[in-house]
Design a protein around this motif. Structure first.
Motif, PDB file in Angstrom:
ATOM      1  N   ASN A   1      38.039  51.061  39.866  1.00 50.30           N
ATOM      2  CA  ASN A   1      37.755  49.629  39.812  1.00 50.30           C
ATOM      3  C   ASN A   1      39.007  48.834  40.118  1.00 50.30           C
ATOM      4  OD1 ASN A   1      35.075  49.881  39.129  1.00 50.30           O
ATOM      5  ND2 ASN A   1      35.471  49.837  36.938  1.00 50.30           N
ATOM      6  N   ARG A   2      38.826  47.832  40.947  1.00 51.05           N
ATOM      7  CA  ARG A   2      39.907  46.900  41.233  1.00 51.05           C
ATOM      8  C   ARG A   2      39.830  45.775  40.220  1.00 51.05           C
ATOM      9  NH1 ARG A   2      39.335  42.450  44.409  1.00 51.05           N
ATOM     10  NH2 ARG A   2      41.139  41.258  43.902  1.00 51.05           N
ATOM     11  N   ALA A   3      40.953  45.439  39.638  1.00 46.47           N
ATOM     12  CA  ALA A   3      40.988  44.356  38.653  1.00 46.47           C
ATOM     13  C   ALA A   3      40.605  43.040  39.338  1.00 46.47           C
ATOM     14  CB  ALA A   3      42.372  44.255  38.035  1.00 46.47           C
ATOM     15  N   PRO A   4      39.894  42.188  38.646  1.00 48.59           N
ATOM     16  CA  PRO A   4      39.516  40.911  39.269  1.00 48.59           C
ATOM     17  C   PRO A   4      40.723  40.010  39.511  1.00 48.59           C
ATOM     18  CG  PRO A   4      38.773  41.008  36.991  1.00 48.59           C
ATOM     19  CD  PRO A   4      39.376  42.333  37.304  1.00 48.59           C
ATOM     20  N   LYS A   5      40.675  39.303  40.617  1.00 46.20           N
ATOM     21  CA  LYS A   5      41.711  38.311  40.909  1.00 46.20           C
ATOM     22  C   LYS A   5      41.469  37.068  40.061  1.00 46.20           C
ATOM     23  CE  LYS A   5      41.595  39.466  45.806  1.00 46.20           C
ATOM     24  NZ  LYS A   5      41.411  38.920  47.136  1.00 46.20           N
ATOM     25  N   LEU A   6      42.438  36.194  40.067  1.00 46.42           N
ATOM     26  CA  LEU A   6      42.247  34.925  39.374  1.00 46.42           C
ATOM     27  C   LEU A   6      41.040  34.212  39.970  1.00 46.42           C
ATOM     28  CD1 LEU A   6      45.917  33.629  39.066  1.00 46.42           C
ATOM     29  CD2 LEU A   6      44.441  34.488  37.241  1.00 46.42           C
ATOM     30  N   GLY A   7      40.184  33.750  39.122  1.00 42.26           N
ATOM     31  CA  GLY A   7      38.991  33.046  39.578  1.00 42.26           C
ATOM     32  C   GLY A   7      37.788  33.957  39.751  1.00 42.26           C
ATOM     33  N   GLU A   8      37.981  35.292  39.794  1.00 43.12           N
ATOM     34  CA  GLU A   8      36.853  36.223  39.897  1.00 43.12           C
ATOM     35  C   GLU A   8      36.438  36.643  38.498  1.00 43.12           C
ATOM     36  OE1 GLU A   8      37.833  38.458  44.121  1.00 43.12           O
ATOM     37  OE2 GLU A   8      38.235  39.497  42.247  1.00 43.12           O
ATOM     38  N   ARG A   9      35.149  36.901  38.346  1.00 48.07           N
ATOM     39  CA  ARG A   9      34.635  37.267  37.030  1.00 48.07           C
ATOM     40  C   ARG A   9      34.613  38.771  36.812  1.00 48.07           C
ATOM     41  NH1 ARG A   9      29.105  34.632  36.917  1.00 48.07           N
ATOM     42  NH2 ARG A   9      28.885  36.177  35.290  1.00 48.07           N
ATOM     43  N   ASP A  10      34.276  39.528  37.824  1.00 50.11           N
ATOM     44  CA  ASP A  10      34.058  40.961  37.631  1.00 50.11           C
ATOM     45  C   ASP A  10      34.948  41.802  38.528  1.00 50.11           C
ATOM     46  OD1 ASP A  10      31.974  40.540  35.785  1.00 50.11           O
ATOM     47  OD2 ASP A  10      30.558  40.217  37.428  1.00 50.11           O
ATOM     48  N   ALA A  11      35.302  42.979  38.027  1.00 49.30           N
ATOM     49  CA  ALA A  11      36.002  43.971  38.843  1.00 49.30           C
ATOM     50  C   ALA A  11      34.976  44.627  39.756  1.00 49.30           C
ATOM     51  CB  ALA A  11      36.647  45.020  37.943  1.00 49.30           C
ATOM     52  N   PHE A  12      35.442  45.227  40.839  1.00 52.01           N
ATOM     53  CA  PHE A  12      34.520  45.950  41.706  1.00 52.01           C
ATOM     54  C   PHE A  12      35.141  47.267  42.137  1.00 52.01           C
ATOM     55  CE2 PHE A  12      36.856  43.005  44.356  1.00 52.01           C
ATOM     56  CZ  PHE A  12      37.269  43.777  45.425  1.00 52.01           C
ATOM     57  N   ARG A  13      34.280  48.189  42.504  1.00 51.51           N
ATOM     58  CA  ARG A  13      34.679  49.554  42.839  1.00 51.51           C
ATOM     59  C   ARG A  13      35.287  49.591  44.235  1.00 51.51           C
ATOM     60  NH1 ARG A  13      35.760  53.630  39.751  1.00 51.51           N
ATOM     61  NH2 ARG A  13      33.940  53.544  38.488  1.00 51.51           N
ATOM     62  N   VAL A  14      36.434  50.299  44.357  1.00 48.06           N
ATOM     63  CA  VAL A  14      37.103  50.484  45.642  1.00 48.06           C
ATOM     64  C   VAL A  14      37.197  51.980  45.921  1.00 48.06           C
ATOM     65  CG1 VAL A  14      39.264  50.175  46.910  1.00 48.06           C
ATOM     66  CG2 VAL A  14      38.462  48.377  45.396  1.00 48.06           C
ATOM     67  N   ILE A  15      36.824  52.385  47.125  1.00 46.49           N
ATOM     68  CA  ILE A  15      36.938  53.772  47.569  1.00 46.49           C
ATOM     69  C   ILE A  15      38.168  53.861  48.461  1.00 46.49           C
ATOM     70  CG2 ILE A  15      35.832  55.650  48.846  1.00 46.49           C
ATOM     71  CD1 ILE A  15      34.259  54.888  46.382  1.00 46.49           C
ATOM     72  N   SER A  16      39.031  54.830  48.186  1.00 45.99           N
ATOM     73  CA  SER A  16      40.194  55.048  49.041  1.00 45.99           C
ATOM     74  C   SER A  16      40.207  56.500  49.489  1.00 45.99           C
ATOM     75  CB  SER A  16      41.487  54.698  48.291  1.00 45.99           C
ATOM     76  OG  SER A  16      41.631  55.495  47.143  1.00 45.99           O
ATOM     77  N   LEU A  17      40.814  56.752  50.642  1.00 47.48           N
ATOM     78  CA  LEU A  17      40.879  58.123  51.154  1.00 47.48           C
ATOM     79  C   LEU A  17      42.109  58.308  52.006  1.00 47.48           C
ATOM     80  CD1 LEU A  17      39.702  58.341  54.420  1.00 47.48           C
ATOM     81  CD2 LEU A  17      37.827  57.341  53.176  1.00 47.48           C
ATOM     82  N   GLY A  18      42.488  59.588  52.151  1.00 48.94           N
ATOM     83  CA  GLY A  18      43.652  59.910  52.956  1.00 48.94           C
ATOM     84  C   GLY A  18      44.001  61.388  52.858  1.00 48.94           C
TER      85      GLY A  18
ATOM     86  N   TYR B   1      49.833  62.293  48.187  1.00 49.71           N
ATOM     87  CA  TYR B   1      48.636  61.722  48.793  1.00 49.71           C
ATOM     88  C   TYR B   1      49.067  60.483  49.557  1.00 49.71           C
ATOM     89  CZ  TYR B   1      44.648  58.498  48.658  1.00 49.71           C
ATOM     90  OH  TYR B   1      43.702  57.567  48.976  1.00 49.71           O
ATOM     91  N   LEU B   2      48.646  60.381  50.808  1.00 47.35           N
ATOM     92  CA  LEU B   2      48.957  59.230  51.648  1.00 47.35           C
ATOM     93  C   LEU B   2      47.661  58.491  51.933  1.00 47.35           C
ATOM     94  CD1 LEU B   2      51.049  57.692  53.409  1.00 47.35           C
ATOM     95  CD2 LEU B   2      50.367  59.201  55.275  1.00 47.35           C
ATOM     96  N   GLU B   3      47.535  57.318  51.385  1.00 44.77           N
ATOM     97  CA  GLU B   3      46.296  56.566  51.553  1.00 44.77           C
ATOM     98  C   GLU B   3      46.209  55.986  52.962  1.00 44.77           C
ATOM     99  OE1 GLU B   3      44.707  52.634  49.439  1.00 44.77           O
ATOM    100  OE2 GLU B   3      44.885  54.370  48.110  1.00 44.77           O
TER     101      GLU B   3
END
Length: 178
Positions: A112-129, A154-156
């Motif tokens: 989960n990515r932490a919400p930015k200022l002004g955002e209410r909810d965190a959202f899921r981020v997929i990363s690969l490398g 690990y290199l993203e």
């Protein structure tokens, strides 16, 4: 005479094939402690010289929980990771108890990515490398267990190209033979 020769040849091939099949079905299951923290499943090939290692566990659990690699993306919790690495093993010494290995493969992470200022909810981020590792494994004498230490990286590639994260582990494996 031809029947005896054919029967001998068939028995020899079946015996030889079963010996190869027995080795080709070697597996190991273990636990890794470090980054990543989780389950390790290993499949041996080519008389133990080649291995495919799968790691399923955490990403950012013991270290790297809070990562800020850009003004927009801040992580403040651990995620889930799946890593597959093809390894090359070399025996060190005459007794075949100590092995050195190195390999390369890939890694997929989800957190989960932490919400930015002004955002209410965190959202899921997929990363690969891509991922690499090397290590040492010691087989415990008169036992099917092995202790290992490995390190790598690990290199993203996505979503943040060229972000690098180290992987360092200690672990214990149990070799399972068919």
């Amino acid at each position: 005479m031809k029947n005896k020769l054919a029967l001998t040849l068939i028995i020899t091939l079946v015996s030889f094939g079963s010996v190869l099949a027995q080795y080709e079905n070697n597996w190991a299951v273990g636990l890794k402690v470090g980054e990543p923290l989780g389950l390790n499943i290993r499949k041996y090939f080519s008389y133990g010289d080649r291995v495919f290692d799968v790691n399923i566990g955490s990403y950012g659990f013991l270290y790297g929980r809070e990562r800020n690699y850009g003004k927009d993306q801040i992580y403040n919790e651990a995620g889930v990771m799946v890593q597959g690495i093809y390894q090359f093993h070399r025996s060190l010494g005459k007794n075949d108890k100590l092995h050195a290995y190195y390999g390369f493969g890939g890694q997929i992470n989800s957190r989960n990515r932490a919400p930015k200022l002004g955002e209410r909810d965190a959202f899921r981020v997929i990363s690969l490398g891509p991922a690499i590792n090397s290590g040492l494994e010691f087989s415990i004498p008169e036992n099917d267990m092995a202790v290992f230490i490995d390190a790598g990286g690990y290199l993203e590639i996505a979503p943040k190209p060229f972000f690098m994260a180290p992987n360092i582990n200690l672990g214990l494996r149990i070799n399972i033979v068919k």
